[in-house]
Scaffold this motif. Structure first.
Motif, PDB file in Angstrom:
ATOM      1  N   ASP A   1       0.843  -1.206   0.000  1.00  0.00           N
ATOM      2  CA  ASP A   1       0.000   0.000   0.000  1.00  0.00           C
ATOM      3  C   ASP A   1       0.877   1.255   0.000  1.00  0.00           C
ATOM      4  N   LEU A   2       1.969   1.211   0.791  1.00  0.00           N
ATOM      5  CA  LEU A   2       2.900   2.345   0.834  1.00  0.00           C
ATOM      6  C   LEU A   2       3.616   2.487  -0.506  1.00  0.00           C
ATOM      7  N   SER A   3       4.144   1.341  -0.976  1.00  0.00           N
ATOM      8  CA  SER A   3       4.925   1.333  -2.223  1.00  0.00           C
ATOM      9  C   SER A   3       4.089   1.854  -3.387  1.00  0.00           C
ATOM     10  N   ALA A   4       2.861   1.365  -3.485  1.00  0.00           N
ATOM     11  CA  ALA A   4       1.993   1.751  -4.606  1.00  0.00           C
ATOM     12  C   ALA A   4       1.655   3.236  -4.545  1.00  0.00           C
ATOM     13  N   ALA A   5       1.459   3.764  -3.335  1.00  0.00           N
ATOM     14  CA  ALA A   5       1.124   5.191  -3.205  1.00  0.00           C
ATOM     15  C   ALA A   5       2.289   6.066  -3.681  1.00  0.00           C
ATOM     16  N   VAL A   6       3.514   5.671  -3.326  1.00  0.00           N
ATOM     17  CA  VAL A   6       4.698   6.410  -3.784  1.00  0.00           C
ATOM     18  C   VAL A   6       4.799   6.346  -5.306  1.00  0.00           C
ATOM     19  N   GLN A   7       4.723   5.132  -5.837  1.00  0.00           N
ATOM     20  CA  GLN A   7       4.876   4.923  -7.284  1.00  0.00           C
ATOM     21  C   GLN A   7       3.814   5.681  -8.068  1.00  0.00           C
ATOM     22  N   THR A   8       2.564   5.583  -7.628  1.00  0.00           N
ATOM     23  CA  THR A   8       1.459   6.208  -8.353  1.00  0.00           C
ATOM     24  C   THR A   8       1.658   7.713  -8.437  1.00  0.00           C
ATOM     25  N   HIS A   9       2.038   8.329  -7.310  1.00  0.00           N
ATOM     26  CA  HIS A   9       2.192   9.780  -7.306  1.00  0.00           C
ATOM     27  C   HIS A   9       3.339  10.210  -8.221  1.00  0.00           C
ATOM     28  N   ALA A  10       4.456   9.501  -8.156  1.00  0.00           N
ATOM     29  CA  ALA A  10       5.615   9.880  -8.980  1.00  0.00           C
ATOM     30  C   ALA A  10       5.342   9.648 -10.468  1.00  0.00           C
ATOM     31  N   GLU A  11       4.752   8.517 -10.779  1.00  0.00           N
ATOM     32  CA  GLU A  11       4.536   8.185 -12.195  1.00  0.00           C
ATOM     33  C   GLU A  11       3.439   9.043 -12.824  1.00  0.00           C
ATOM     34  N   LYS A  12       2.513   9.516 -11.983  1.00  0.00           N
ATOM     35  CA  LYS A  12       1.476  10.436 -12.469  1.00  0.00           C
ATOM     36  C   LYS A  12       2.110  11.686 -13.081  1.00  0.00           C
ATOM     37  N   HIS A  13       3.287  12.038 -12.588  1.00  0.00           N
ATOM     38  CA  HIS A  13       4.004  13.203 -13.103  1.00  0.00           C
ATOM     39  C   HIS A  13       5.001  12.831 -14.192  1.00  0.00           C
ATOM     40  N   GLY A  14       5.005  11.568 -14.600  1.00  0.00           N
ATOM     41  CA  GLY A  14       5.874  11.141 -15.692  1.00  0.00           C
ATOM     42  C   GLY A  14       7.300  10.819 -15.276  1.00  0.00           C
ATOM     43  N   TYR A  15       7.543  10.697 -13.972  1.00  0.00           N
ATOM     44  CA  TYR A  15       8.907  10.454 -13.494  1.00  0.00           C
ATOM     45  C   TYR A  15       9.242   8.960 -13.447  1.00  0.00           C
ATOM     46  N   GLY A  16      10.541   8.680 -13.402  1.00  0.00           N
ATOM     47  CA  GLY A  16      11.038   7.312 -13.275  1.00  0.00           C
ATOM     48  C   GLY A  16      11.268   6.978 -11.809  1.00  0.00           C
ATOM     49  N   VAL A  17      10.715   5.854 -11.365  1.00  0.00           N
ATOM     50  CA  VAL A  17      10.865   5.416  -9.969  1.00  0.00           C
ATOM     51  C   VAL A  17      11.979   4.366  -9.916  1.00  0.00           C
ATOM     52  N   VAL A  18      13.031   4.673  -9.169  1.00  0.00           N
ATOM     53  CA  VAL A  18      14.180   3.769  -9.076  1.00  0.00           C
ATOM     54  C   VAL A  18      13.749   2.471  -8.380  1.00  0.00           C
ATOM     55  N   ARG A  19      14.143   1.346  -8.949  1.00  0.00           N
ATOM     56  CA  ARG A  19      13.720   0.044  -8.402  1.00  0.00           C
ATOM     57  C   ARG A  19      14.832  -0.727  -7.725  1.00  0.00           C
ATOM     58  N   GLU A  20      16.076  -0.391  -8.075  1.00  0.00           N
ATOM     59  CA  GLU A  20      17.200  -1.192  -7.577  1.00  0.00           C
ATOM     60  C   GLU A  20      17.504  -0.924  -6.110  1.00  0.00           C
TER      61      GLU A  20
ATOM     62  N   ARG B   1      16.066   3.949 -14.980  1.00  0.00           N
ATOM     63  CA  ARG B   1      17.281   3.126 -14.970  1.00  0.00           C
ATOM     64  C   ARG B   1      18.451   3.866 -14.321  1.00  0.00           C
ATOM     65  N   VAL B   2      19.271   3.117 -13.578  1.00  0.00           N
ATOM     66  CA  VAL B   2      20.418   3.699 -12.867  1.00  0.00           C
ATOM     67  C   VAL B   2      21.664   2.842 -13.101  1.00  0.00           C
ATOM     68  N   LEU B   3      22.825   3.442 -12.837  1.00  0.00           N
ATOM     69  CA  LEU B   3      24.121   2.777 -12.957  1.00  0.00           C
ATOM     70  C   LEU B   3      24.927   3.060 -11.700  1.00  0.00           C
ATOM     71  N   MET B   4      25.902   2.197 -11.414  1.00  0.00           N
ATOM     72  CA  MET B   4      26.824   2.487 -10.314  1.00  0.00           C
ATOM     73  C   MET B   4      28.170   2.927 -10.868  1.00  0.00           C
ATOM     74  N   LEU B   5      28.749   3.979 -10.269  1.00  0.00           N
ATOM     75  CA  LEU B   5      30.069   4.438 -10.708  1.00  0.00           C
ATOM     76  C   LEU B   5      31.156   3.498 -10.180  1.00  0.00           C
ATOM     77  N   GLU B   6      32.374   3.700 -10.704  1.00  0.00           N
ATOM     78  CA  GLU B   6      33.478   2.803 -10.346  1.00  0.00           C
ATOM     79  C   GLU B   6      33.932   2.931  -8.897  1.00  0.00           C
ATOM     80  N   ASP B   7      33.474   3.972  -8.201  1.00  0.00           N
ATOM     81  CA  ASP B   7      33.844   4.099  -6.782  1.00  0.00           C
ATOM     82  C   ASP B   7      33.130   3.070  -5.910  1.00  0.00           C
ATOM     83  N   GLY B   8      32.231   2.309  -6.503  1.00  0.00           N
ATOM     84  CA  GLY B   8      31.547   1.258  -5.750  1.00  0.00           C
ATOM     85  C   GLY B   8      30.394   1.753  -4.900  1.00  0.00           C
ATOM     86  N   TRP B   9      30.088   3.039  -4.968  1.00  0.00           N
ATOM     87  CA  TRP B   9      29.010   3.612  -4.172  1.00  0.00           C
ATOM     88  C   TRP B   9      28.029   4.444  -4.995  1.00  0.00           C
TER      89      TRP B   9
END
Ligand code: MG
Length: 257
Positions: free
Chosen positions: A148-167, A213-221
Motif C-alpha cells: 500500500d505504501l509502495s503503490a502510493a509512492v509509485q502512483t504519485h511519482a509516475e502520475k508526473h511522468g517520473y522514473g521510480v528507481v527500483r534497484e 534506470r540507474v548505474l553504479m560508478l566505479e567508486d563502488g558507491w
C-alpha cells in the motif's frame, strides 16, 4: 525477521532522529554555490559528535563508506561521496542523506536541496519526490500492507511522468541501519507484509526526471541515472503506531505534505 520495537526503543530512535533532523537543517542552511560537499560532511560530523551520536554511514559496507553523509548532486541518485573537489553550483540540486546511531539505535533520513535558483522543472521533481513520501506514509497504518505504501509512492511519482528507481529500496531500521523488511518505492496495493504497531521503517523515494534506470560508478558507491538527468531523494524514519505513523526525523516546523 522483522523486529517489533517497544515504546522505549522508539523513544531511543526518536532521540537519534532528532539529531538527524538537526544535521539536515544545519546542512540546508549551508547549501549555496561555492561550498564543497566535504564542507557539508564536516558540518554533519561536528554536529553528530557534539550530540553524542555516531555517524551510521561512516565505515559502513564494502568498500567502507568514507563519510558521515551521502551527498548526491543532480544526476547522482544516492550514495555520492563527499569531496573537497565537489563544489556546488547555482542551479544544481543536492540530496543529503544522513544516519545517526545513539545508544545503539539508528535513525536515517534524506532531503534534496536547491543550490540557489533551480529550474521550475527540477523544482517540481523535488516537490513531487517529497509529496510521494507523504502519500506513502498516509498508508502506514497497522493492518495495511507494505504494498500500500509502495503503490502510493509509485502512483504519485509516475502520475508526473517520473522514473521510480527500483534497484534501491527503503528498509526496516533499529539496532541495525538496515533491517528487514525492504520497502520498495513501487508495488501493488494489498500485497506484501502486513504492518503492525512497533515496526520502524525508513521510506525513501528516489525519483528520476527521466528514465528509472540507474548505474553504479566505479567508486563502488555512487548511483547515477542512466540518462544523466536529475534525480531527487527524500527519506524519513518513522514508527507504525495505533495512533498513525510517527515520523522520527523531521525538524520542528518542517513541511510535511
Ligand atoms: Mg535509508
Amino acid at each position: 525477521m522483522v523486529h517489533i520495537k517497544s515504546a522505549h526503543e522508539i523513544e531511543k530512535m526518536a532521540e537519534a532522529g532528532r539529531i538527524v533532523a538537526s544535521v539536515l537543517l544545519a546542512v540546508s542552511r549551508q547549501v549555496r554555490p561555492g561550498i564543497s560537499t566535504a564542507d557539508l560532511d564536516a558540518t554533519a560530523r561536528d554536529l553528530i559528535a557534539q550530540s553524542g551520536g555516531v555517524p551510521s554511514f561512516l565505515g559502513y559496507g564494502q568498500p567502507p563508506f568514507p563519510a558521515a553523509i551521502c551527498a548526491s548532486i543532480d544526476a547522482e541518485v544516492v550514495h555520492g561521496i563527499p569531496s573537497p573537489k565537489r563544489i556546488l553550483r547555482e542551479g544544481s540540486i543536492i540530496s543529503v542523506d544522513v544516519g545517526v546511531c545513539l545508544d545503539g539505535y539508528h535513525a536515517d533520513a534524506a532531503r534534496t536541496f536547491a543550490v540557489g535558483q533551480i529550474s521550475p522543472e527540477v523544482d517540481r521533481l523535488v516537490q513531487v519526490t517529497r509529496e510521494s513520501f507523504w502519500k506513502g506514509l498516509a498508508q502506514a497504518l497497522p493492518g495495511h500492507r507494505l504494498g500500500d505504501l509502495s503503490a502510493a509512492v509509485q502512483t504519485h511519482a509516475e502520475k508526473h511522468g517520473y522514473g521510480v528507481v527500483r534497484e534501491l529500496t527503503g528498509h526496516g531500521i533499529g539496532r541495525n541501519l538496515h533491517e528487514e523488511p525492504d520497502l520498495p518505492n513501487f508495488g501493488r496495493a494489498g500485497h506484501g507484509l502486513r504492518l503492525e504497531a512497533g515496526m520502524v521503517l525508513a521510506m525513501e523515494p528516489m525519483i528520476n526526471l527521466g528514465t528509472r534506470r540507474v548505474l553504479m560508478l566505479e567508486d563502488g558507491w555512487t548511483i547515477v541515472t542512466a540518462d544523466g538527468r536529475p534525480s531527487a531523494h527524500y527519506e524519513n524514519t518513522f514508527a507504525v503506531t495505533d495512533n498513525g505513523p510517527l515520523v522520527l526525523t523531521a525538524w520542528q516546523g518542517e513541511e510535511t505534505a
